[in-house]
Design a protein around this motif. Structure first.
Motif, PDB file in Angstrom:
ATOM      1  N   GLU A  41     -11.534  -6.085  10.955  1.00  0.00           N
ATOM      2  CA  GLU A  41      -9.732  -6.208  10.754  1.00  0.00           C
ATOM      3  C   GLU A  41      -9.227  -4.812  10.676  1.00  0.00           C
ATOM      4  O   GLU A  41      -7.773  -4.773  11.150  1.00  0.00           O
ATOM      5  N   GLY A  42      -9.796  -3.667  10.246  1.00  0.00           N
ATOM      6  CA  GLY A  42      -9.591  -2.242   9.218  1.00  0.00           C
ATOM      7  C   GLY A  42      -8.913  -2.448   8.350  1.00  0.00           C
ATOM      8  O   GLY A  42      -8.335  -1.768   7.937  1.00  0.00           O
ATOM      9  N   THR A  63      -1.348  -4.027   5.938  1.00  0.00           N
ATOM     10  CA  THR A  63      -0.283  -3.926   5.738  1.00  0.00           C
ATOM     11  C   THR A  63       0.420  -3.923   7.396  1.00  0.00           C
ATOM     12  O   THR A  63       0.274  -3.702   8.299  1.00  0.00           O
ATOM     13  N   ARG A  64       2.235  -4.300   7.341  1.00  0.00           N
ATOM     14  CA  ARG A  64       2.769  -4.552   8.261  1.00  0.00           C
ATOM     15  C   ARG A  64       2.836  -3.295   8.931  1.00  0.00           C
ATOM     16  O   ARG A  64       3.354  -3.203   9.718  1.00  0.00           O
ATOM     17  N   ASP A  65       3.048  -2.741   7.348  1.00  0.00           N
ATOM     18  CA  ASP A  65       2.967  -0.959   7.907  1.00  0.00           C
ATOM     19  C   ASP A  65       1.648  -0.290   8.404  1.00  0.00           C
ATOM     20  O   ASP A  65       0.982   0.486   6.991  1.00  0.00           O
ATOM     21  N   PRO A  66       1.899   0.207   9.752  1.00  0.00           N
ATOM     22  CA  PRO A  66       0.018   1.126   9.570  1.00  0.00           C
ATOM     23  C   PRO A  66       0.262   2.444   9.112  1.00  0.00           C
ATOM     24  O   PRO A  66      -1.044   2.828   8.930  1.00  0.00           O
ATOM     25  N   LEU A  67       1.124   2.999   7.998  1.00  0.00           N
ATOM     26  CA  LEU A  67       0.491   3.327   7.053  1.00  0.00           C
ATOM     27  C   LEU A  67       0.656   3.613   5.446  1.00  0.00           C
ATOM     28  O   LEU A  67       0.085   4.517   4.930  1.00  0.00           O
ATOM     29  N   VAL A  68       0.254   2.366   5.473  1.00  0.00           N
ATOM     30  CA  VAL A  68      -0.092   1.468   4.325  1.00  0.00           C
ATOM     31  C   VAL A  68      -1.377   1.331   3.841  1.00  0.00           C
ATOM     32  O   VAL A  68      -1.010  -0.078   4.739  1.00  0.00           O
ATOM     33  N   GLN A  69      -1.677   0.554   2.816  1.00  0.00           N
ATOM     34  CA  GLN A  69      -2.521   0.214   3.091  1.00  0.00           C
ATOM     35  C   GLN A  69      -2.404  -1.099   1.542  1.00  0.00           C
ATOM     36  O   GLN A  69      -1.736  -0.631   0.389  1.00  0.00           O
ATOM     37  N   HIS A  70      -2.457  -2.177   1.644  1.00  0.00           N
ATOM     38  CA  HIS A  70      -2.970  -2.597  -0.523  1.00  0.00           C
ATOM     39  C   HIS A  70      -4.049  -3.044  -0.508  1.00  0.00           C
ATOM     40  O   HIS A  70      -5.311  -3.558   0.526  1.00  0.00           O
ATOM     41  N   GLN A  93     -12.005   5.580  -1.578  1.00  0.00           N
ATOM     42  CA  GLN A  93     -10.421   5.065  -0.931  1.00  0.00           C
ATOM     43  C   GLN A  93      -9.888   5.928  -0.128  1.00  0.00           C
ATOM     44  O   GLN A  93      -8.936   5.637   1.407  1.00  0.00           O
ATOM     45  N   ARG A  94      -9.445   6.811  -1.646  1.00  0.00           N
ATOM     46  CA  ARG A  94      -7.883   8.342  -0.637  1.00  0.00           C
ATOM     47  C   ARG A  94      -8.874   8.484   0.926  1.00  0.00           C
ATOM     48  O   ARG A  94      -8.177   9.305   2.161  1.00  0.00           O
ATOM     49  N   ASP A  95      -9.444   9.187   0.854  1.00  0.00           N
ATOM     50  CA  ASP A  95     -10.395   9.300   2.186  1.00  0.00           C
ATOM     51  C   ASP A  95     -10.444   9.099   2.785  1.00  0.00           C
ATOM     52  O   ASP A  95     -10.150   9.469   3.794  1.00  0.00           O
ATOM     53  N   HIS A 100      -7.966   7.296   8.094  1.00  0.00           N
ATOM     54  CA  HIS A 100      -7.850   6.336   9.239  1.00  0.00           C
ATOM     55  C   HIS A 100      -6.334   6.562   9.351  1.00  0.00           C
ATOM     56  O   HIS A 100      -5.104   5.503  10.211  1.00  0.00           O
ATOM     57  N   GLY A 101      -5.481   7.033   9.109  1.00  0.00           N
ATOM     58  CA  GLY A 101      -4.363   7.384   9.480  1.00  0.00           C
ATOM     59  C   GLY A 101      -3.412   7.097   8.231  1.00  0.00           C
ATOM     60  O   GLY A 101      -1.711   6.890   8.878  1.00  0.00           O
ATOM     61  N   THR A 102      -3.737   6.169   6.947  1.00  0.00           N
ATOM     62  CA  THR A 102      -3.097   5.902   5.907  1.00  0.00           C
ATOM     63  C   THR A 102      -2.524   6.770   5.237  1.00  0.00           C
ATOM     64  O   THR A 102      -2.635   8.115   5.272  1.00  0.00           O
ATOM     65  N   ARG A 103      -1.353   6.915   4.714  1.00  0.00           N
ATOM     66  CA  ARG A 103      -0.646   7.715   3.909  1.00  0.00           C
ATOM     67  C   ARG A 103      -0.326   7.342   2.570  1.00  0.00           C
ATOM     68  O   ARG A 103       0.214   7.878   1.744  1.00  0.00           O
ATOM     69  N   LEU A 104      -0.124   6.329   1.916  1.00  0.00           N
ATOM     70  CA  LEU A 104       0.619   5.563   0.911  1.00  0.00           C
ATOM     71  C   LEU A 104      -0.303   4.019   1.042  1.00  0.00           C
ATOM     72  O   LEU A 104      -0.862   3.066   1.964  1.00  0.00           O
TER      73      LEU A 104
END
Length: 239
Positions: A41-42, A63-70, A93-95, A100-104
């Motif tokens: 699921e991403g 997370t609820r924010d598409p730009l943030v991963q936990h 993980q950073r790469d 995938h468009g995550t910045r934080l």
């Protein structure tokens, strides 16, 4: 040593076994089927393989924010430590996140463990100003014996200091920007197992110091690995 995403239930089961080996048999691991579905699921579930054996892994989810991963778990088997697999997986993980468009990326860790503070703050360039008291309640395994306080950190993947570190450069706040220092024990794990009263005293001391600093508008912007000190700067002043 190969770093790649996990594939197939056998590898997710290996990640479940790896968690028990690292955190203790009494700790509750993330189950294999959950990790597999989160990845589908991403989320991210990647590992370091020596031959066909999984020896380290990282697990993060949206997370609820598409730009943030936990980022939930990072673990290296004892026999594979010293190979810098933890930091290699975090740069993987950073790469992955940037692709995938995550910045934080956010995660929590025990603020009294120097190895984690060195990796998360000094090596990777994460910063933090949120302190959770007894976050998980009573814990088992290697975390048993003291309140499960956690520091929440943010890894701003495009920050200048993070980019510099990704290129192999050291980066710390300049001396003039450091407003306070908070020292942590050299070996908190040894205190937990051999001197639990001293471990609790250190937990409360660091808790009070960091919460007071955060209330004054400071954040952790660096870690002095030689002295064992968190470096507190004005919020937004990360190196």
């Amino acid at each position: 040593m190969t770093l790649r995403d996990l594939h197939g239930m056998a590898e997710f089961l290996a990640a479940e076994r790896l968690q028990r080996a690292v955190w203790g048999q009494d700790d509750s691991p993330d189950p294999a089927d959950l990790m597999m579905v989160v990845q589908a699921e991403g989320g991210l579930c990647a590992g370091a393989f020596r031959g066909g054996d999984l020896v380290a892994y990282v697990f993060g989810f949206p997370t609820r924010d598409p730009l943030v991963q936990h980022s939930h778990r990072l673990a290296v088997l004892p026999e594979a430590r010293g190979l810098k697999l933890g930091v290699r997986l975090k740069w993987y993980q950073r790469d992955w996140c940037l692709k995938h468009g995550t910045r934080l990326v956010r995660w929590t860790f025990d603020p009294l463990r120097r190895t984690n503070a060195t990796l998360n703050i000094d090596t990777l360039g994460a910063c933090g100003h949120v302190y959770h008291t007894d976050y998980y309640g009573d814990m088992a395994g290697i975390n048993a014996g003291a309140p499960s306080d956690r520091l929440s950190v943010e890894w701003r993947l495009d920050a200048p200091g993070v980019k510099a570190r990704a290129d192999g450069q050291r980066s710390r706040p300049d001396a003039g920007s450091i407003k306070a220092r908070v020292n942590i024990p050299e070996d908190f794990a040894a205190l937990l197992s051999g001197a639990p009263e001293a471990a609790l005293s250190e937990r409360l001391r660091v808790r009070d110091s960091l919460q007071a600093a955060f209330a004054q508008g400071l954040e952790i912007g660096g870690f002095d690995r030689e002295a064992g000190d968190y470096l507190l700067v004005r919020r937004g002043g990360q190196a």
